[in-house]
Design an enzyme around this catalytic site. Sequence first.
Site, PDB file in Angstrom:
ATOM      1  N   LYS A  63       0.836  -1.205   0.000  1.00  0.00           N
ATOM      2  CA  LYS A  63       0.000   0.000   0.000  1.00  0.00           C
ATOM      3  C   LYS A  63       0.873   1.259   0.000  1.00  0.00           C
ATOM      4  O   LYS A  63       0.655   2.172  -0.785  1.00  0.00           O
ATOM      5  CB  LYS A  63      -0.888   0.003   1.254  1.00  0.00           C
ATOM      6  CG  LYS A  63      -1.551   1.342   1.523  1.00  0.00           C
ATOM      7  CD  LYS A  63      -2.418   1.324   2.754  1.00  0.00           C
ATOM      8  CE  LYS A  63      -1.730   1.709   4.032  1.00  0.00           C
ATOM      9  NZ  LYS A  63      -1.433   3.143   4.200  1.00  0.00           N
ATOM     10  N   ASN A  64       1.874   1.271   0.868  1.00  0.00           N
ATOM     11  CA  ASN A  64       2.656   2.499   1.033  1.00  0.00           C
ATOM     12  C   ASN A  64       3.594   2.775  -0.133  1.00  0.00           C
ATOM     13  O   ASN A  64       4.227   3.822  -0.194  1.00  0.00           O
ATOM     14  CB  ASN A  64       3.449   2.459   2.345  1.00  0.00           C
ATOM     15  CG  ASN A  64       2.530   2.664   3.538  1.00  0.00           C
ATOM     16  OD1 ASN A  64       1.343   2.931   3.373  1.00  0.00           O
ATOM     17  ND2 ASN A  64       3.080   2.520   4.744  1.00  0.00           N
ATOM     18  N   ARG A  98      -4.791  10.443   4.521  1.00  0.00           N
ATOM     19  CA  ARG A  98      -3.771  11.466   4.668  1.00  0.00           C
ATOM     20  C   ARG A  98      -2.789  11.522   3.500  1.00  0.00           C
ATOM     21  O   ARG A  98      -2.255  12.568   3.163  1.00  0.00           O
ATOM     22  CB  ARG A  98      -2.964  11.214   5.934  1.00  0.00           C
ATOM     23  CG  ARG A  98      -3.669  11.519   7.212  1.00  0.00           C
ATOM     24  CD  ARG A  98      -2.707  11.299   8.349  1.00  0.00           C
ATOM     25  NE  ARG A  98      -1.407  11.889   8.073  1.00  0.00           N
ATOM     26  CZ  ARG A  98      -1.119  13.165   8.222  1.00  0.00           C
ATOM     27  NH1 ARG A  98      -2.020  13.999   8.675  1.00  0.00           N
ATOM     28  NH2 ARG A  98       0.090  13.632   7.921  1.00  0.00           N
ATOM     29  N   CYS A 150      -4.851  12.713  13.110  1.00  0.00           N
ATOM     30  CA  CYS A 150      -5.428  11.387  12.933  1.00  0.00           C
ATOM     31  C   CYS A 150      -5.211  10.626  14.227  1.00  0.00           C
ATOM     32  O   CYS A 150      -4.545  11.111  15.128  1.00  0.00           O
ATOM     33  CB  CYS A 150      -4.813  10.662  11.759  1.00  0.00           C
ATOM     34  SG  CYS A 150      -3.188  10.060  12.076  1.00  0.00           S
ATOM     35  N   ARG A 186       0.390  14.395  13.338  1.00  0.00           N
ATOM     36  CA  ARG A 186       0.919  14.184  11.979  1.00  0.00           C
ATOM     37  C   ARG A 186       0.863  15.442  11.110  1.00  0.00           C
ATOM     38  O   ARG A 186       0.145  15.510  10.109  1.00  0.00           O
ATOM     39  CB  ARG A 186       0.186  13.032  11.290  1.00  0.00           C
ATOM     40  CG  ARG A 186       0.462  11.715  11.952  1.00  0.00           C
ATOM     41  CD  ARG A 186      -0.251  10.580  11.288  1.00  0.00           C
ATOM     42  NE  ARG A 186       0.540   9.968  10.229  1.00  0.00           N
ATOM     43  CZ  ARG A 186       0.131   8.883   9.572  1.00  0.00           C
ATOM     44  NH1 ARG A 186      -1.022   8.338   9.835  1.00  0.00           N
ATOM     45  NH2 ARG A 186       0.893   8.352   8.645  1.00  0.00           N
ATOM     46  N   PRO A 187       1.660  16.456  11.464  1.00  0.00           N
ATOM     47  CA  PRO A 187       1.676  17.681  10.658  1.00  0.00           C
ATOM     48  C   PRO A 187       2.347  17.459   9.294  1.00  0.00           C
ATOM     49  O   PRO A 187       2.929  16.403   9.051  1.00  0.00           O
ATOM     50  CB  PRO A 187       2.510  18.639  11.504  1.00  0.00           C
ATOM     51  CG  PRO A 187       3.349  17.773  12.378  1.00  0.00           C
ATOM     52  CD  PRO A 187       2.606  16.487  12.582  1.00  0.00           C
ATOM     53  N   ILE A 188       2.241  18.457   8.418  1.00  0.00           N
ATOM     54  CA  ILE A 188       2.920  18.369   7.119  1.00  0.00           C
ATOM     55  C   ILE A 188       3.898  19.529   6.945  1.00  0.00           C
ATOM     56  O   ILE A 188       4.276  19.886   5.837  1.00  0.00           O
ATOM     57  CB  ILE A 188       1.913  18.344   5.942  1.00  0.00           C
ATOM     58  CG1 ILE A 188       0.943  19.520   6.038  1.00  0.00           C
ATOM     59  CG2 ILE A 188       1.161  17.028   5.886  1.00  0.00           C
ATOM     60  CD1 ILE A 188       0.318  19.877   4.698  1.00  0.00           C
ATOM     61  N   ASP A 189       4.293  20.131   8.095  1.00  0.00           N
ATOM     62  CA  ASP A 189       5.174  21.295   8.028  1.00  0.00           C
ATOM     63  C   ASP A 189       6.470  21.007   7.271  1.00  0.00           C
ATOM     64  O   ASP A 189       6.976  21.859   6.537  1.00  0.00           O
ATOM     65  CB  ASP A 189       5.482  21.794   9.449  1.00  0.00           C
ATOM     66  CG  ASP A 189       6.040  20.703  10.340  1.00  0.00           C
ATOM     67  OD1 ASP A 189       5.577  19.541  10.231  1.00  0.00           O
ATOM     68  OD2 ASP A 189       6.961  20.978  11.132  1.00  0.00           O
ATOM     69  N   LEU A 190       6.995  19.793   7.414  1.00  0.00           N
ATOM     70  CA  LEU A 190       8.274  19.478   6.766  1.00  0.00           C
ATOM     71  C   LEU A 190       8.108  19.411   5.240  1.00  0.00           C
ATOM     72  O   LEU A 190       9.004  19.817   4.496  1.00  0.00           O
ATOM     73  CB  LEU A 190       8.855  18.159   7.310  1.00  0.00           C
ATOM     74  CG  LEU A 190       9.123  18.136   8.823  1.00  0.00           C
ATOM     75  CD1 LEU A 190       9.490  16.735   9.287  1.00  0.00           C
ATOM     76  CD2 LEU A 190      10.238  19.117   9.194  1.00  0.00           C
ATOM     77  N   ASP A 214       4.905   0.622  11.987  1.00  0.00           N
ATOM     78  CA  ASP A 214       3.703  -0.040  11.465  1.00  0.00           C
ATOM     79  C   ASP A 214       3.608  -1.511  11.879  1.00  0.00           C
ATOM     80  O   ASP A 214       2.614  -2.177  11.556  1.00  0.00           O
ATOM     81  CB  ASP A 214       3.659   0.063   9.933  1.00  0.00           C
ATOM     82  CG  ASP A 214       3.242   1.456   9.465  1.00  0.00           C
ATOM     83  OD1 ASP A 214       2.869   2.277  10.315  1.00  0.00           O
ATOM     84  OD2 ASP A 214       3.293   1.708   8.247  1.00  0.00           O
ATOM     85  N   VAL A 271       8.306   7.050  16.716  1.00  0.00           N
ATOM     86  CA  VAL A 271       7.935   7.724  15.461  1.00  0.00           C
ATOM     87  C   VAL A 271       6.662   8.558  15.625  1.00  0.00           C
ATOM     88  O   VAL A 271       6.608   9.717  15.218  1.00  0.00           O
ATOM     89  CB  VAL A 271       7.778   6.697  14.307  1.00  0.00           C
ATOM     90  CG1 VAL A 271       7.387   7.394  13.014  1.00  0.00           C
ATOM     91  CG2 VAL A 271       9.079   5.916  14.115  1.00  0.00           C
ATOM     92  N   ARG A 279      -8.440  -0.636   4.889  1.00  0.00           N
ATOM     93  CA  ARG A 279      -7.637   0.421   4.266  1.00  0.00           C
ATOM     94  C   ARG A 279      -6.264  -0.101   3.861  1.00  0.00           C
ATOM     95  O   ARG A 279      -5.647   0.433   2.950  1.00  0.00           O
ATOM     96  CB  ARG A 279      -7.450   1.586   5.245  1.00  0.00           C
ATOM     97  CG  ARG A 279      -8.664   2.473   5.397  1.00  0.00           C
ATOM     98  CD  ARG A 279      -8.296   3.723   6.186  1.00  0.00           C
ATOM     99  NE  ARG A 279      -6.975   4.165   5.807  1.00  0.00           N
ATOM    100  CZ  ARG A 279      -6.003   4.460   6.662  1.00  0.00           C
ATOM    101  NH1 ARG A 279      -6.189   4.399   7.948  1.00  0.00           N
ATOM    102  NH2 ARG A 279      -4.823   4.839   6.221  1.00  0.00           N
TER     103      ARG A 279
END
Length: 417
Positions: free
Chosen positions: A22-23, A92, A116, A121-125, A304, A326, A397
């Site tokens: 999936k990933n 996401r 979530c 789980r930010p997306i700042d990076l 995971d 993580v 999912r």
Amino acid sequence: MDKMRVRGGKTLSGKVSASGAKNSALPILFSSLLAEGEHVFHNVPRLVDVNSTAQLLEHLGCQTEFKGNTFRVNVSRPKEMEAPYDLVRKMRASILALGPLLAKYGHAKVSLPGGCAIGTRPIDLHLEALKELGAEINLDSGYVFGKTKRLKGTSLIFESVTVGGTENILMAAALAEGRTIIENAAKEPEIVDLANYLNKMGAKISGAGSSIITVDGVEKLKPAEQDIIADRIEAGTLLIAGAITGGQVTVDKCRPHDLDALISKMRESGFKIETTETSMTVQPASNWCGVDVTTAPHPGFPTDLQAQFMSLMTQATGTSVITETVFENRFMHVQELSRLGADITPKTRVAIVRGTRGKLKGAPVMATDLRASACLVLAGLIAEGETVVNRIYHLDRGYEGMENKLRALGAEIDRIA
Ligand code: UD1
């Protein structure tokens, strides 16, 4: 809402094949936005998240077709460069549309994914790195607005390792002007798979799989064809399923080398595991010890697989200290495992698991996220009586036909609609 019913106590045995990752599939599907025309992907797992990606690609004007495990995307210039909230909130990974849209068309509007269950789980990076490539980024009304004439290659260092961030920047840099050097890049096998696909499309990327990746931007990419690599997390989950029931299970069509950290911890615990290039077999065991595990970016122990490994440790002799580094909130399965009778003390980022071999008892439990749902199914396999896992849509999912695979190995498991 579907539930999964498991009757514990069966020893699993036999051979099972891993599905595509999936990933790996999700970022590669999004990378197709970088080149108009038809892209073909094989070994794509039939999962809700892949369907959500298809929906978003269609919203962006692509045509998709998913037959068996072959996924075709016909990409044409989107009328609107927008990934709306309703589609992004389901998954996401939709934020991975941002890099390709910006690089190819010079503008994008992508909903902020929000928090979530497993953390903020930010997306700042992602955004900082895109700014370093010259994009103008603004946040307004829950959306990221990105604009650029053409992205410009640069040297950037991720402050901390981010898989999605590395993927977004790899895709963006592929069409940027000049050379981009990404330091402290994620080293996951899925990054390598994405880089391989981008290179097939004509990108010039080297160093993927190491912490420094170099991308020499090109003017244009063309569609290509690719087999998605095996899902290491699913393969690891199936190996643990065999192990926890004391059975002999072979997981086929996988890449054991991607799972070195798990295999080495399982061996340390007392399991005998044989591997070939493409398969791994766990031998029957009746006694294994508690071992300590700390999650870390690849090649460390995967976050995971933390929840599934915790289920295994509930059946160990002795104590196991599991440290999650993580994500900040990834122990929600602890409470549910406790409902089955597990003896676990959760601290902020550490869980102390005291093995209670053979003492779990079936109960209704609730899946809180994707990997937590797998851990509860695993615990159900050895709990006495019936375990009903609610909110199993999380499992759908990320696991292709999980109950069919486990049933084929001898588990008593069924889905209740
Ligand atoms: C990906 C995987 C997910 C896996 C995770 C870590 C996909 C679709 N998902 O998620 O299954 O659990 O890698 O192996 O591939 N972070 C920030 N700012 C950012 C980005 C990340 O602070 O801009 C933090 C996250 O909150 C987290 C850590 O960095 O604490 C790692 O996250 P990241 O590697 O980005 O995970 P994802 O790509 O979201």
